[in-house]
Design an enzyme around this catalytic site. Structure first.
Site, PDB file in Angstrom:
ATOM      1  N   LYS A  13     140.617  46.933  67.656  1.00 20.40           N
ATOM      2  CA  LYS A  13     140.830  45.484  67.624  1.00 20.40           C
ATOM      3  C   LYS A  13     139.644  44.719  68.207  1.00 20.40           C
ATOM      4  O   LYS A  13     139.350  43.611  67.765  1.00 20.40           O
ATOM      5  CB  LYS A  13     142.165  45.080  68.260  1.00 20.40           C
ATOM      6  CG  LYS A  13     142.334  45.430  69.713  1.00 20.40           C
ATOM      7  CD  LYS A  13     143.739  45.061  70.142  1.00 20.40           C
ATOM      8  CE  LYS A  13     144.110  45.435  71.556  1.00 20.40           C
ATOM      9  NZ  LYS A  13     143.225  46.153  72.412  1.00 20.40           N
ATOM     10  N   ARG A  84     150.158  40.472  75.676  1.00 21.68           N
ATOM     11  CA  ARG A  84     150.509  41.881  75.820  1.00 21.68           C
ATOM     12  C   ARG A  84     151.931  42.057  76.330  1.00 21.68           C
ATOM     13  O   ARG A  84     152.385  43.193  76.506  1.00 21.68           O
ATOM     14  CB  ARG A  84     149.569  42.523  76.825  1.00 21.68           C
ATOM     15  CG  ARG A  84     148.503  43.435  76.227  1.00 21.68           C
ATOM     16  CD  ARG A  84     147.619  43.870  77.359  1.00 21.68           C
ATOM     17  NE  ARG A  84     146.889  45.063  77.128  1.00 21.68           N
ATOM     18  CZ  ARG A  84     145.590  45.098  76.809  1.00 21.68           C
ATOM     19  NH1 ARG A  84     144.930  43.989  76.619  1.00 21.68           N
ATOM     20  NH2 ARG A  84     144.980  46.254  76.706  1.00 21.68           N
ATOM     21  N   ARG A 118     134.402  57.860  73.362  1.00 23.59           N
ATOM     22  CA  ARG A 118     133.765  56.552  73.634  1.00 23.59           C
ATOM     23  C   ARG A 118     132.827  56.598  74.846  1.00 23.59           C
ATOM     24  O   ARG A 118     133.169  57.137  75.895  1.00 23.59           O
ATOM     25  CB  ARG A 118     134.832  55.480  73.875  1.00 23.59           C
ATOM     26  CG  ARG A 118     134.190  54.127  74.183  1.00 23.59           C
ATOM     27  CD  ARG A 118     135.075  52.966  73.910  1.00 23.59           C
ATOM     28  NE  ARG A 118     136.178  52.846  74.865  1.00 23.59           N
ATOM     29  CZ  ARG A 118     137.019  51.822  74.875  1.00 23.59           C
ATOM     30  NH1 ARG A 118     136.882  50.846  73.990  1.00 23.59           N
ATOM     31  NH2 ARG A 118     138.007  51.785  75.743  1.00 23.59           N
ATOM     32  N   ARG A 150     134.031  54.739  80.276  1.00 25.91           N
ATOM     33  CA  ARG A 150     134.829  53.724  80.976  1.00 25.91           C
ATOM     34  C   ARG A 150     135.918  54.450  81.758  1.00 25.91           C
ATOM     35  O   ARG A 150     136.546  55.361  81.229  1.00 25.91           O
ATOM     36  CB  ARG A 150     135.458  52.787  79.941  1.00 25.91           C
ATOM     37  CG  ARG A 150     134.902  51.386  80.011  1.00 25.91           C
ATOM     38  CD  ARG A 150     135.360  50.556  78.863  1.00 25.91           C
ATOM     39  NE  ARG A 150     136.804  50.321  78.866  1.00 25.91           N
ATOM     40  CZ  ARG A 150     137.410  49.507  78.001  1.00 25.91           C
ATOM     41  NH1 ARG A 150     136.714  48.884  77.084  1.00 25.91           N
ATOM     42  NH2 ARG A 150     138.711  49.337  78.047  1.00 25.91           N
ATOM     43  N   ARG A 161     148.167  54.268  79.476  1.00 21.23           N
ATOM     44  CA  ARG A 161     148.014  52.984  78.783  1.00 21.23           C
ATOM     45  C   ARG A 161     148.867  52.963  77.512  1.00 21.23           C
ATOM     46  O   ARG A 161     149.413  51.927  77.139  1.00 21.23           O
ATOM     47  CB  ARG A 161     146.544  52.727  78.454  1.00 21.23           C
ATOM     48  CG  ARG A 161     145.701  52.531  79.703  1.00 21.23           C
ATOM     49  CD  ARG A 161     144.245  52.343  79.355  1.00 21.23           C
ATOM     50  NE  ARG A 161     143.975  50.992  78.908  1.00 21.23           N
ATOM     51  CZ  ARG A 161     142.959  50.635  78.131  1.00 21.23           C
ATOM     52  NH1 ARG A 161     142.123  51.544  77.702  1.00 21.23           N
ATOM     53  NH2 ARG A 161     142.784  49.402  77.794  1.00 21.23           N
TER      54      ARG A 161
HETATM   55  P1  AMP Z   1     141.508  45.989  76.974  1.00 23.09           P
HETATM   56  O1  AMP Z   1     140.021  46.006  77.023  1.00 23.09           O
HETATM   57  O2  AMP Z   1     142.062  44.871  76.133  1.00 23.09           O
HETATM   58  O3  AMP Z   1     142.107  47.312  76.613  1.00 23.09           O
HETATM   59  O4  AMP Z   1     142.003  45.647  78.463  1.00 23.09           O
HETATM   60  C1  AMP Z   1     141.629  46.430  79.577  1.00 23.09           C
HETATM   61  C2  AMP Z   1     142.611  46.223  80.722  1.00 23.09           C
HETATM   62  O5  AMP Z   1     142.612  44.850  81.125  1.00 23.09           O
HETATM   63  C3  AMP Z   1     144.058  46.518  80.405  1.00 23.09           C
HETATM   64  O6  AMP Z   1     144.384  47.896  80.514  1.00 23.09           O
HETATM   65  C4  AMP Z   1     144.774  45.687  81.477  1.00 23.09           C
HETATM   66  O7  AMP Z   1     144.657  46.299  82.744  1.00 23.09           O
HETATM   67  C5  AMP Z   1     143.916  44.433  81.526  1.00 23.09           C
HETATM   68  N1  AMP Z   1     144.385  43.404  80.560  1.00 23.09           N
HETATM   69  C6  AMP Z   1     143.709  42.943  79.469  1.00 23.09           C
HETATM   70  N2  AMP Z   1     144.429  42.013  78.817  1.00 23.09           N
HETATM   71  C7  AMP Z   1     145.581  41.875  79.496  1.00 23.09           C
HETATM   72  C8  AMP Z   1     146.755  41.076  79.304  1.00 23.09           C
HETATM   73  N3  AMP Z   1     146.872  40.236  78.288  1.00 23.09           N
HETATM   74  N4  AMP Z   1     147.760  41.204  80.214  1.00 23.09           N
HETATM   75  C9  AMP Z   1     147.663  42.030  81.271  1.00 23.09           C
HETATM   76  N5  AMP Z   1     146.596  42.830  81.491  1.00 23.09           N
HETATM   77  C10 AMP Z   1     145.562  42.758  80.623  1.00 23.09           C
END
Ligand code: AMP
Length: 206
Positions: A13, A84, A118, A150, A161
């Site tokens: 995404k 989310r 990754r 990461r 996750r």
């Molecule tokens: P992502 O890069 O979108 O996978 O986000 C990395 C991390 O950021 C996630 O595992 C959460 O810890 C935090 N995070 C990102 N977006 C949100 C959201 N909308 N609500 C809560 N935590 C978020």
């Protein structure tokens, strides 16, 4: 257009919303990127966030909402990683109802394989993976830096996750289906194929 990308971590995404943002000339808002920047800055909030992100837990809705709210423009937006939770989706509906929700679907096994591959450049942030390996293994094509993993790509964290996604984010499918704005796309195919299909879906709502 107001678009939301849904999808498990590593579904693609981020890549797809970046392409689409360039194409439609509307801002790409990635909450994950914004939070990682905050962690890098080592601000007091960043230090608190670091542990949450490394464990693969979700950050509290109120903080995420304050981050997102100030970035939403009337011209449109592409949200990547937000909402989310049902709480976040309900809050967004009150501020700016979305036109289209694109769910990039991948089975868990694909996600786990992608996460294992990754690598990220710690200097320029460029991301490499199965579809896009660096020319020289372990080294950034652009700046010659040694690539890193990461912390949230570790196998156990990825599994966690995925569980968090299932429990907290998957209910959004029903929420947006009910509103008639939901489409699902097979995210296991190559990046350009997925991109083309997204463009086709967008044509249907324009
Ligand atoms: P992502 O890069 O979108 O996978 O986000 C990395 C991390 O950021 C996630 O595992 C959460 O810890 C935090 N995070 C990102 N977006 C949100 C959201 N909308 N609500 C809560 N935590 C978020």
């Amino acid at each position: 257009m107001k678009i939301v990308f849904l999808g498990k971590p590593q579904s693609g995404k981020g890549t797809q919303s970046h392409f689409l943002s360039e194409r439609l000339k509307v801002p790409h808002i990635s909450t994950g990127d914004i939070l990682r920047e905050e962690v890098k800055r080592k601000s007091p909030t960043g230090n608190r966030l670091k542990h949450i992100l490394e464990k693969g837990e979700l950050v509290q809705d109120s903080l995420i909402l304050s981050i997102v709210k100030k970035r939403l423009t009337a011209k449109g937006f592409i949200l990547d990683g937000f909402p989310r939770t049902i709480g976040q989706a309900e809050a967004l509906e009150k501020i700016q109802p979305v036109d289209l929700v694109i769910d990039i679907y991948c089975p868990d096994a694909t996600i786990i394989t992608r996460a294992a591959a990754r690598r990220v450049c710690p200097t320029c942030g460029r991301i490499y993976g199965i579809d896009l390996p660096p020319k020289k293994p372990g080294v950034c094509d652009r700046c010659g830096q040694k690539l890193v993993r990461r912390p949230d790509d570790r196998k156990e964290t990825v599994r966690h996750r995925l569980r968090v996604y299932q429990k907290q984010t998957a209910p959004l499918v029903k929420f947006y289906r009910h509103k008639g704005v939901y489409v699902r796309i097979d995210g296991t195919r190559p990046i350009p194929v997925v991109h083309k299909e997204i463009l086709r879906k967008i044509e249907t709502v324009k």
